[in-house]
Design an enzyme around this catalytic site. Structure first.
Site, PDB file in Angstrom:
ATOM      1  N   PHE A 163       0.785  -1.236   0.007  1.00 33.60           N
ATOM      2  CA  PHE A 163       0.027  -0.090   0.098  1.00 33.60           C
ATOM      3  C   PHE A 163       0.703   1.158  -0.028  1.00 33.60           C
ATOM      4  CE2 PHE A 163       0.773  -0.305   4.561  1.00 33.60           C
ATOM      5  CZ  PHE A 163       1.197   1.109   4.930  1.00 33.60           C
ATOM      6  N   LYS A 223      -0.900  -7.070  -9.453  1.00 34.46           N
ATOM      7  CA  LYS A 223      -2.072  -7.054  -8.361  1.00 34.46           C
ATOM      8  C   LYS A 223      -1.564  -6.147  -7.378  1.00 34.46           C
ATOM      9  CE  LYS A 223      -2.713  -8.543  -4.645  1.00 34.46           C
ATOM     10  NZ  LYS A 223      -3.401  -7.358  -3.550  1.00 34.46           N
ATOM     11  N   GLU A 261      -4.966  -3.887  -2.162  1.00 30.46           N
ATOM     12  CA  GLU A 261      -6.364  -3.854  -2.207  1.00 30.46           C
ATOM     13  C   GLU A 261      -6.518  -2.363  -1.356  1.00 30.46           C
ATOM     14  OE1 GLU A 261      -4.568  -5.934  -0.873  1.00 30.46           O
ATOM     15  OE2 GLU A 261      -5.533  -7.041   0.993  1.00 30.46           O
ATOM     16  N   CYS A 309       9.836   1.456   3.861  1.00 29.19           N
ATOM     17  CA  CYS A 309      10.955   0.529   4.101  1.00 29.19           C
ATOM     18  C   CYS A 309      12.134   0.925   4.303  1.00 29.19           C
ATOM     19  CB  CYS A 309      10.607  -0.821   3.108  1.00 29.19           C
ATOM     20  SG  CYS A 309      11.243  -0.168   1.571  1.00 29.19           S
ATOM     21  N   GLU A 331       8.700  -4.302  13.180  1.00 33.02           N
ATOM     22  CA  GLU A 331       8.507  -3.345  12.274  1.00 33.02           C
ATOM     23  C   GLU A 331       7.372  -2.623  12.766  1.00 33.02           C
ATOM     24  OE1 GLU A 331       7.439  -4.476   8.171  1.00 33.02           O
ATOM     25  OE2 GLU A 331       8.311  -2.533   7.656  1.00 33.02           O
TER      26      GLU A 331
HETATM   27  P1  NAD Z   1       1.384  -6.771   3.134  1.00 35.95           P
HETATM   28  O1  NAD Z   1       2.517  -8.041   2.842  1.00 35.95           O
HETATM   29  O2  NAD Z   1       0.352  -6.729   3.788  1.00 35.95           O
HETATM   30  O3  NAD Z   1       0.900  -6.644   1.594  1.00 35.95           O
HETATM   31  C1  NAD Z   1       1.538  -6.865   0.240  1.00 35.95           C
HETATM   32  C2  NAD Z   1       0.750  -7.551  -0.742  1.00 35.95           C
HETATM   33  O4  NAD Z   1       0.282  -8.656  -0.274  1.00 35.95           O
HETATM   34  C3  NAD Z   1      -0.449  -6.955  -1.249  1.00 35.95           C
HETATM   35  O5  NAD Z   1      -0.859  -6.907  -2.517  1.00 35.95           O
HETATM   36  C4  NAD Z   1      -1.604  -7.776  -0.406  1.00 35.95           C
HETATM   37  O6  NAD Z   1      -2.873  -7.749  -0.968  1.00 35.95           O
HETATM   38  C5  NAD Z   1      -0.856  -9.111  -0.358  1.00 35.95           C
HETATM   39  N1  NAD Z   1      -1.149  -9.926   0.943  1.00 35.95           N
HETATM   40  C6  NAD Z   1      -1.536  -9.234   2.030  1.00 35.95           C
HETATM   41  N2  NAD Z   1      -1.754 -10.481   2.988  1.00 35.95           N
HETATM   42  C7  NAD Z   1      -1.742 -11.623   2.258  1.00 35.95           C
HETATM   43  C8  NAD Z   1      -1.496 -12.992   2.445  1.00 35.95           C
HETATM   44  N3  NAD Z   1      -1.963 -13.259   3.857  1.00 35.95           N
HETATM   45  N4  NAD Z   1      -1.395 -13.822   1.517  1.00 35.95           N
HETATM   46  C9  NAD Z   1      -1.233 -13.463   0.343  1.00 35.95           C
HETATM   47  N5  NAD Z   1      -1.139 -12.269  -0.173  1.00 35.95           N
HETATM   48  C10 NAD Z   1      -1.451 -11.064   0.820  1.00 35.95           C
HETATM   49  O7  NAD Z   1       2.141  -5.344   3.118  1.00 35.95           O
HETATM   50  P2  NAD Z   1       1.565  -3.752   3.042  1.00 35.95           P
HETATM   51  O8  NAD Z   1       1.010  -3.685   4.434  1.00 35.95           O
HETATM   52  O9  NAD Z   1       0.770  -3.683   1.984  1.00 35.95           O
HETATM   53  O10 NAD Z   1       2.768  -2.969   2.885  1.00 35.95           O
HETATM   54  C11 NAD Z   1       3.809  -2.752   4.025  1.00 35.95           C
HETATM   55  C12 NAD Z   1       4.880  -3.674   4.135  1.00 35.95           C
HETATM   56  O11 NAD Z   1       5.512  -3.650   2.920  1.00 35.95           O
HETATM   57  C13 NAD Z   1       5.906  -3.469   5.163  1.00 35.95           C
HETATM   58  O12 NAD Z   1       5.997  -4.418   5.800  1.00 35.95           O
HETATM   59  C14 NAD Z   1       6.939  -2.664   4.404  1.00 35.95           C
HETATM   60  O13 NAD Z   1       8.183  -2.760   4.997  1.00 35.95           O
HETATM   61  C15 NAD Z   1       6.844  -3.562   3.104  1.00 35.95           C
HETATM   62  N6  NAD Z   1       7.591  -3.024   1.867  1.00 35.95           N
HETATM   63  C16 NAD Z   1       8.814  -3.386   1.915  1.00 35.95           C
HETATM   64  C17 NAD Z   1       9.484  -2.825   0.691  1.00 35.95           C
HETATM   65  C18 NAD Z   1      10.885  -3.196   0.343  1.00 35.95           C
HETATM   66  O14 NAD Z   1      11.525  -2.617  -0.511  1.00 35.95           O
HETATM   67  N7  NAD Z   1      11.282  -4.121   1.264  1.00 35.95           N
HETATM   68  C19 NAD Z   1       9.118  -1.887   0.063  1.00 35.95           C
HETATM   69  C20 NAD Z   1       7.683  -1.328   0.139  1.00 35.95           C
HETATM   70  C21 NAD Z   1       6.993  -1.761   1.266  1.00 35.95           C
END
Ligand code: NAD
Length: 484
Positions: free
Chosen positions: A149, A173, A176, A281, A375
């Site tokens: 997000f 994808k 959401e 991140c 985090e």
């Molecule tokens: P998230 O893991 O909740 O969601 C990421 C994606 O995975 C979304 O598209 C979501 O629909 C999907 N998803 C969520 N739960 C899922 C599940 N149980 N099974 C399958 N798919 C699922 O992450 P977020 O809250 O959207 O974003 C924040 C996180 O992203 C933080 O941990 C941040 O550090 C990380 N992030 C990392 C980087 C990097 O470069 N390492 C960059 C940006 C964000």
């Protein structure tokens, strides 16, 4: 409201999904601004078919032809920069300046993609008399990108221009929680002349992600999100023989040494911990203060107090995120940490339903506390006191993550000592947010990334292509040798 109900984008057409929808909230106001479809394997399969159909024609073009689309697309991103940035503000809650910086980064990555023909020229060598070997880079096929997000415009671009310019067809994808930017990206790619089916969007949540991991018509996956989901996607996608690069969460430590420049250190760390409301991140999560640093800490708190929710600080993504962040702060306080700047209970006049957390600085945190290890993903800086550089390094090295780390010092020798020893993929010296700029690549270490190579820059070329090795002999008189 530009997108009252979001559609998927499949084969160049906006397609309404059947089934369930999820409400999308504007974090700054708490209002519902759109609805996103929770697509199923049926919509995913349609997108895979469209991408598979488009792939051979797209891959058959020369890379010089393919990047022409990205020259035009880059101009469209620049032309619509303010509109795209406003969309990011609306769905993500960050400030307009931050959103503009995000779109600027998407433009920079697109410019890098336009340079790919210069970087992927094959190699050829006469390996024995009249026999040549050559390298060609071929696209992997149909690839999927799953995004978080926090950067709804930029993170899709970590994959999009490079993967597509290198000849792949793509399914995005988006998160959401922030799905609006994706649809506008699809429209602009179409306007730039990208053939239908080369770029597709399937909205949804867990079910679509699991479908992507399992679908035999998808060849590779890039994932960006939390470590928990990154691990699942890496394991499940690899189990069905796909290439997977999965970027996970982060906990970034900035080590501040006693000779650090006071003003620069204080302002850099305050911006790093609060930018994008701490939801990036690369944010500073923990400052490890080596020795007596009270005057830097006081200055840092002064800087943090100038960061005002609703003015130069945006909102966090949801009410649940606000409660999670405040929960971490409460727990740290109960465990004996000292709250120097308290952002709990922040509200903004006229936007009382927005999801705001003010900048928060917490001193005397110990490495064992949950807030020091996990985090938090909010505008919260914890300070851990250490007696020596080696103690600070021990704390940093103990983290399961390894996205970014930094050191603040005026000594070149000490900076070198620390940068050599921190366990992180992106390291800063006197820089709060050490994001590598193109052509350098983006990617962390440890549980911040699973897979080989980085997601952007030159490193991504390896991930998005397959190397073909061709050995050629045309001269019938050429001698045979032990290899023939
Ligand atoms: P998230 O893991 O909740 O969601 C990421 C994606 O995975 C979304 O598209 C979501 O629909 C999907 N998803 C969520 N739960 C899922 C599940 N149980 N099974 C399958 N798919 C699922 O992450 P977020 O809250 O959207 O974003 C924040 C996180 O992203 C933080 O941990 C941040 O550090 C990380 N992030 C990392 C980087 C990097 O470069 N390492 C960059 C940006 C964000």
């Amino acid at each position: 409201m530009k997108y009252p109900i979001l559609t998927n984008f499949i084969g160049g057409e906006a397609i309404k999904a059947d089934g369930q929808y999820l409400d999308i909230y504007a974090p700054q106001t708490g209002e519902i601004i759109s609805k996103v479809p929770l697509s199923t394997s049926i919509e995913l399969d349609q997108a895979v078919q469209a991408a598979r159909q488009a792939f051979p024609g797209w891959a058959a073009l020369t890379i010089k032809e393919r990047v022409q689309i990205f020259y035009r697309y880059r101009s469209l991103l620049a032309k619509h920069k303010l509109e795209l940035s406003a969309l990011v503000v609306e769905e993500n809650g960050k400030t307009m300046d931050e959103a503009i910086a995000e779109v600027d980064k998407s433009i920079e990555i697109t410019e890098f993609a336009c340079s790919l023909p210069q970087l992927v020229a094959g190699e050829v060598e006469e390996v024995s008399q009249d026999v040549e070997c050559r390298y060609d880079r071929k696209p992997v096929g149909v690839i999927a990108s799953i995004t978080p997000f926090n950067f709804p415009n930029m993170v899709p671009h970590w994959t999009l221009p490079n993967a597509i310019a290198l000849g792949n067809a793509m399914i995005l994808k988006p998160s959401e929680q922030t799905p609006l930017s994706a649809n506008r990206i699809g429209e602009l790619l179409q306007e730039a002349g990208l053939p239908d089916g080369v770029f597709n969007i399937v909205h949804g949540a867990q079910a679509v992600v699991e479908g992507i991991c399992d679908h035999p018509g998808i060849d590779a996956i890039s994932f960006v999100g939390s470590t928990k989901v990154a691990k699942t996607v890496y394991r499940r996608g690899s189990a069905s023989y796909k290439r997977v690069l999965a970027l996970g969460g982060a906990k970034n430590y900035l080590i501040v040494l006693p000779d650090a420049h006071e003003d620069m250190t204080a302002t850099n760390i305050a911006v790093s911990m609060s930018g994008c409301c701490g939801q990036r991140c690369m944010a500073a999560a923990t400052m490890i203060a080596v020795g007596e640093l009270d005057s830097i800490i006081n200055k840092l708190c002064e800087e943090a107090r100038k960061i005002i929710p609703g003015q130069n600080l945006g909102a966090v993504i949801s009410q649940a995120a606000k409660e999670r962040i405040e929960g971490y702060i409460n727990e740290a306080e109960q465990q004996g940490a000292k709250i120097l700047v308290d952002g709990r209970g922040a509200t903004v006049a006229g936007k009382e339903n927005g999801f705001y957390v003010g900048p928060t600085v917490i001193d005397f945190v110990t490495p064992e506390m949950r807030i020091a290890r996990e985090e938090v993903f909010g505008p919260v800086l914890t300070i851990i006191r250490a007696d020596s550089v080696d103690e600070a390094l021990k704390i940093e090295n103990a983290s399961v993550y390894g996205n970014a780390a930094g050191v603040f010092t005026q000594s070149g020798g000490l900076a070198k000592y620390v940068t050599e020893r921190v366990s992180a993929g992106m390291v800063g010296v006197n820089i709060g947010v050490p994001v590598p700029r193109e052509p350098f690549s983006f990617g962390g270490w440890n549980e911040s990334k699973f897979g080989v190579g980085d997601i952007t820059g030159k490193s991504s070329i390896e991930f998005w292509t397959k190397l073909k090795k061709t050995t050629v002999k045309w001269n019938p008189e050429a001698r045979t040798n032990w290899m023939s």
